[in-house]
Structure formats: C-alpha cells, structure tokens
Motif scaffolding. Structure first.
Motif, mmCIF file in Angstrom:
data_model
loop_
_atom_site.group_PDB
_atom_site.id
_atom_site.type_symbol
_atom_site.label_atom_id
_atom_site.label_comp_id
_atom_site.label_asym_id
_atom_site.label_seq_id
_atom_site.Cartn_x
_atom_site.Cartn_y
_atom_site.Cartn_z
ATOM 1 N N PRO A 189 0.825 -1.225 0.000
ATOM 2 C CA PRO A 189 0.000 0.000 0.000
ATOM 3 C C PRO A 189 0.858 1.274 0.000
ATOM 4 N N SER A 190 1.956 1.294 0.749
ATOM 5 C CA SER A 190 2.767 2.527 0.744
ATOM 6 C C SER A 190 3.503 2.689 -0.585
ATOM 7 N N HIS A 230 0.976 4.107 -2.861
ATOM 8 C CA HIS A 230 0.752 5.515 -2.534
ATOM 9 C C HIS A 230 1.842 6.382 -3.185
ATOM 10 N N GLU A 231 3.077 5.928 -3.035
ATOM 11 C CA GLU A 231 4.217 6.640 -3.658
ATOM 12 C C GLU A 231 4.003 6.766 -5.157
ATOM 13 N N THR A 280 1.260 6.618 -6.833
ATOM 14 C CA THR A 280 0.139 7.527 -7.130
ATOM 15 C C THR A 280 0.628 8.980 -7.137
ATOM 16 N N ASN A 308 -4.991 0.990 -8.549
ATOM 17 C CA ASN A 308 -5.495 1.106 -7.181
ATOM 18 C C ASN A 308 -6.811 0.345 -6.987
#
Lengths: 449, 116
Positions: free
Chosen positions: B34-35, B38-39, B41, B99
């Motif tokens: 998930p991180s 996020h990066e 994105t 995502n």
C-alpha cells in the motif's frame, strides 16, 4: 560432504528479496544475506560470499555496474543476474562479461535459482575436496615423509631439493635405478608453488620414437591416420605445473631438437597444427645414465644438455647411505606388517649386520622387496638373518668397476666403509680388521678421503 | 474459493507450504505494497516519469507472485513511460485502475491471512 554456502541476494523490492531469502534458506546449509542496493552489497563483499543473486534494476547502480565492481576484486565469484524483464541483448552482454547465469523474474525463477545455486554448491564441494586431496598429497610428499634417511649423502640431496622448490629452475636428477628419482621429482613439485597444478610424469624410454612428439605436444584432428580427434599433449596438460621426463637420455636426436625449441621459445605447436601455444611448465628430467658422457659420445645434444642441466641432483646409491639401510628396512618392515595385519617385527643384530653387508644394486626398491619377503618368512616378532635372502653377490660393484692400483683400491674400500658407517673411524677399522692407526696411515696418503 | 487459493499458490510453493512463513510474508506484502502504491500515485500525479518507471519496475514482480497479472501488465506499461511519450492524464488513469484492482486484491488477501 556438504559445506555451508554463503549467498548474497541483492533486491530492491523488500518483499521479493525477503521471499528469495526465505526460499533459499529452506536449505539449512545456505547462509543468505539480503541487500536492498548495489552499494550495500559491495560494502559487504569482505564477508566472502560464494554466490550473488543480483537484481539487474537496482535504484543506486545498474546490475552490470555492480557486477563489474564485484568481478574486479573477485573474478571467480559466481553472479546470477535476476532481471525484471526479458532482454536478450542485455542477457548476452552480461553473460559475456562473466555473469554465471541470467534469468527473468517469472514463475520459473524459484526453480532456476534453486538449481543454479545447487550447481554452484556442488562445484564448491568438489573444489574443497580437490584442495583437501592436494593438501593430502602435499603432506604425503613432504620431504621427510617421502625420502627416509639421515645419511650425509641424503642430507645433501635434501639441501638441493630445498633450493629447487623455491624456484622454477629445471632440475636434472641422476641416480641408479631404484634410488627414487620420480619420488624426488614429485616431492619437489608438491612442495613448490606449482603444487596445485598438475604433475605429469612421462617415461621417454617407454614410448616409441615415432609417438613421442604427439605424446608431448599433442596433435590436431587429421594430423595422421587414426587421428580422429584433437589430442592435448603432456606439455599442455601440465600447464602451470611440472612435467617429469624420466629416462631423458633415451630421447632420439630428432625429438631432442624439437624439445630444445619448445624449451627455448616457451611455445609449441601440436602435430599437424599451426596454432602457436604458449607454455609455462617446469621441467624435471631424470636419467640413470651419465648425461655428460652421452654428450661426449654424441648421443645427446650439447645445447639441450645445458638447457636441461639446471639444478643437478645426484641421488646416492643405497650402498653409500650407511645406516639409512637399517632405517629404511625398519620403515618397510613396519609398513608391510601394518598392511598385512602382522604383528610388528624387529630386526635382530645378525639381520641388521647382514643387511648392512649387502650392496643393493637395485637400491631402495630392492631393499623394499628383500624386507617384504623377510617379513613374510618370519613367523615371530623378530626378523633374523635366515629370513633375509639376496639375489646377487654382496660385492660393492663400483669399487671394482675400473682397473686401478692396489693403493687406490684400498682407499676406495676405506671410503666405502666410512660412508657406510657414517665416517665412524673406529667402527670402520673394526669392520676392516685393521687398527685405527693403520687406517689413519692409509688415509694420510690421500687427503681427499 | 478456487480463485482465492490460487493467489497464494506461488507463495506456498516458494516457502515449501510453511504456514507460518506464508503468514509472515503475506503480512509483509500487505504492509509494504500500500505505501508503494501511494508513492506511485503521487509520482503519477506529478507526472514524474523517472520515478514512475523505477517504482513500477520494482513492485511488478511481487504483484505477479499473487497471480495479479492484470496489475502486473499495467505496471509494465508504466515501466516504459518517458517524458516524450507520456501524457499526464494517461499515468493518472492507469494508476486509478491499479489502485482499484489492488484494493480488491488486498481485501481478498486479508481474508486469506485471517483464515491461515
């Protein structure tokens, strides 16, 4: 025998790297270290990994750069490139640059990595085994283990052998049959810096003249009838090591010329070939003949003689090695008794005297055979004189080998006995049945005794 | 149910069916990915093609290990982005798809983890 294998996994994806680490750790003999970047891996190379699994697309350095740096310091270290995408051109380049293997991250990665690592493990196990065997051979051929004796004549030989092991100088060994020429050659090789490279012995007299060239230099396919494949010669097999040419005096004139050229140029051409092959081989030659005399007679090329003479080592015949006879006899007796499951046997004084009184034309080889037979013939703990039998008369043949004056014969006999009894004048006088003063008087006339 | 089991098939294979290790690795994936997404994105929003390329390349193989080949294929596309051929909107659209697919996958994988 399995040895632990230290594996570095270099992978910037923490999850993927951890998975590879855990997968490889399923084999308890693997010690796996995970690194997230190329530099981290390079900084830890002092830990001496056995194999590196390297992701090609690292954040700090490209895989090929990391591999190049690894290979600068550890050219033999296997590096497996694991790439995120298939790129034939890159793969070919990496393999050319020394990568052990290249594969793409896909469903086969697990099995390919596992198999490749296992192949490297097998290679490492074999290399370790080979090194251990070489060390064993080195121990076996340690001077004092291989050549038994403490006579002054043998001490001289040891001193020359010490000089030979520290250089690559050609060594020429002469000595009667059975004095241990090949053993000395092996001992020099296995104690020298070439010990981990091959020792290749070849008996020149055992190979027909027409075959010796192809035996030494090899041949190309089609060089002659029956040459169906290329064959590598003894010089190439011995590359980096030692080539022992026994009975060199038996080499024919034509071959002597070819050998001289190879020694001078340090290069050779296989029979029927054109390629010039560089050669780095230490030569040790041996003969039971007097090579200088063979030169005078015109049987041996003078220029080759000087090339081969190098460091000459003359092995003394057993009859000149005094009490070494007893030392060797005890060694052989123990060896045979152990080998045949017999109880340890001791030589009686009469047996020792009998052994000392013989001249051993077959030298150490003959003594070994005599003792073996004596050990078999003796039923108890002792080997007595009746158990010892010789096949030839016990006359020191070299003393009578040339005509000379009575005075010189006397000197020769005294010399022989002095050598035999380690320069013990009292014992020599006793054995010759003369007084000490008579011996001194005779010696006085010949200063060189 | 068959589809759910298939998600862990390769993981089981890699770890010789050791449940404890499978659990730990699944937890690691659910924690790190998930991180990473996020990066990625953020990089897509900034149209930072260099970092899009690097991050997509890095996580692509892990995602495929869970049988998420559709996500892997999109990440592979992003891996070949460069300033000349990439429109800002294109990166954002692809990232949105990633995502969405990954959120569904995370849900499935969390269920798998709970049942181990």
């Amino acid at each position: 025998m399995k040895h632990p294998l230290k594996i570095f996994v270099v992978e910037d994806d923490l999850f993927y790297g951890e998975l590879l680490k855990r997968h490889l750790s399923l084999n308890p003999d693997n010690e796996v270290h995970l690194f997230k970047a190329g530099k981290e891996c390079l900084d830890k190379l002092y830990l001496k990994p056995d194999v590196i699994s390297l992701d090609y697309g690292l954040p700090d350095m490209a895989g090929d750069k990391v591999m190049k740096k690894i290979k600068e310091d550890y050219p033999e270290l296997p590096v497996i490139i694991v790439s995120g995408q298939e790129d034939i051109k890159t793969a070919v380049k990496l393999l050319r640059d020394g990568a052990y293997d290249y594969f793409v991250k896909d469903t086969d990665t697990k099995d390919r990595l596992w198999n490749t690592v296992n192949n490297i493990r097998r290679h490492k196990d074999l290399s370790i085994e080979l090194d251990e065997l070489k060390d064993e051979i080195k121990q076996k051929y340690a001077f004092r283990n291989i050549i038994k004796g403490s006579s002054p004549a043998l001490q001289k030989v040891f001193s020359l052998m010490e000089k030979a092991i520290h250089t690559s100088i050609t060594v020429s060994i002469s000595g009667e049959t059975g004095t241990g020429k090949e053993l000395v050659a092996k001992a020099i090789h296995y104690n020298s810096s070439r010990a981990k490279k091959p020792f290749i012995p070849i008996n020149v007299s055992a190979i027909p003249n027409e075959l010796i060239e192809s035996e030494l230099f090899g041949y190309e396919k089609g060089a002659f009838t029956g040459a169906n494949t290329r064959k590598i010669g003894k010089f190439e097999i011995a590359e980096g090591g030692t080539l022992f040419l026994d009975e060199i005096a038996e080499m024919d004139a034509n071959m002597q010329t070819k050998l001289l050229r190879v020694i001078q140029e340090k290069e050779l051409t296989r029979v029927g070939g054109h390629e010039v092959i560089k050669t780095d081989v230490r030569l040790i030659v041996a003969t039971h003949r007097n090579l200088a005399e063979e030169v005078q007679k015109g049987n041996f090329r003078q220029d080759l003689y000087y090339r081969l003479l190098g460091l000459p080592i003359t092995l003394p015949p057993l009859r000149q090695r005094g009490l070494d006879v007893i030392l060797l006899a005890k060694y052989f007796a123990n060896h045979y008794c152990k080998e045949n499951g017999l109880e340890k046997k001791t030589f009686t004084k009469a047996a020792r005297d009998k052994l000392m009184g013989y001249t051993y034309p077959g030298n150490v080889r003959e003594l070994a055979a005599i003792v073996e037979l004596a050990a078999v013939m003796s039923d108890g703990k002792y080997i007595d004189e009746q158990h010892i039998s010789f096949n030839s008369a016990g006359v020191p043949s070299d003393i009578l080998s040339e005509e000379t004056t009575l005075a010189d014969y006397n000197i020769k006999i005294i010399r022989y006995f002095l050598e035999k009894y380690n320069n013990n004048v009292v014992l020599t006088a006793e054995k010759l049945g003369v007084g000490k003063s008579t011996l001194y008087r005779l010696l006085k006339n010949k200063k060189d005794v | 149910m068959a589809a759910k089991n298939d998600r862990l098939a390769l993981l089981r294979d890699y770890l010789d069916n050791d449940t404890q290790q499978i659990k730990e690795m699944l937890e690691l994936f659910l924690k790190t990915l998930p991180s990473d997404l996020h990066e990625l994105t953020v990089f897509c929003e900034k149209n930072d093609t260099e970092n899009i390329r690097k991050t997509a390349h890095r996580i692509k193989s892990s995602v495929k290990l869970f049988g998420l080949n559709n996500v892997g294929d999109i990440l592979q596309k992003m891996e070949f982005f460069n300033k000349k051929n990439t429109l800002p909107q294109q990166a954002k659209t692809l990232m949105k798809q990633v995502n969405q697919l990954m959120n569904q996958a995370f849900e499935q994988l969390r269920e798998e983890l709970a049942s181990l």
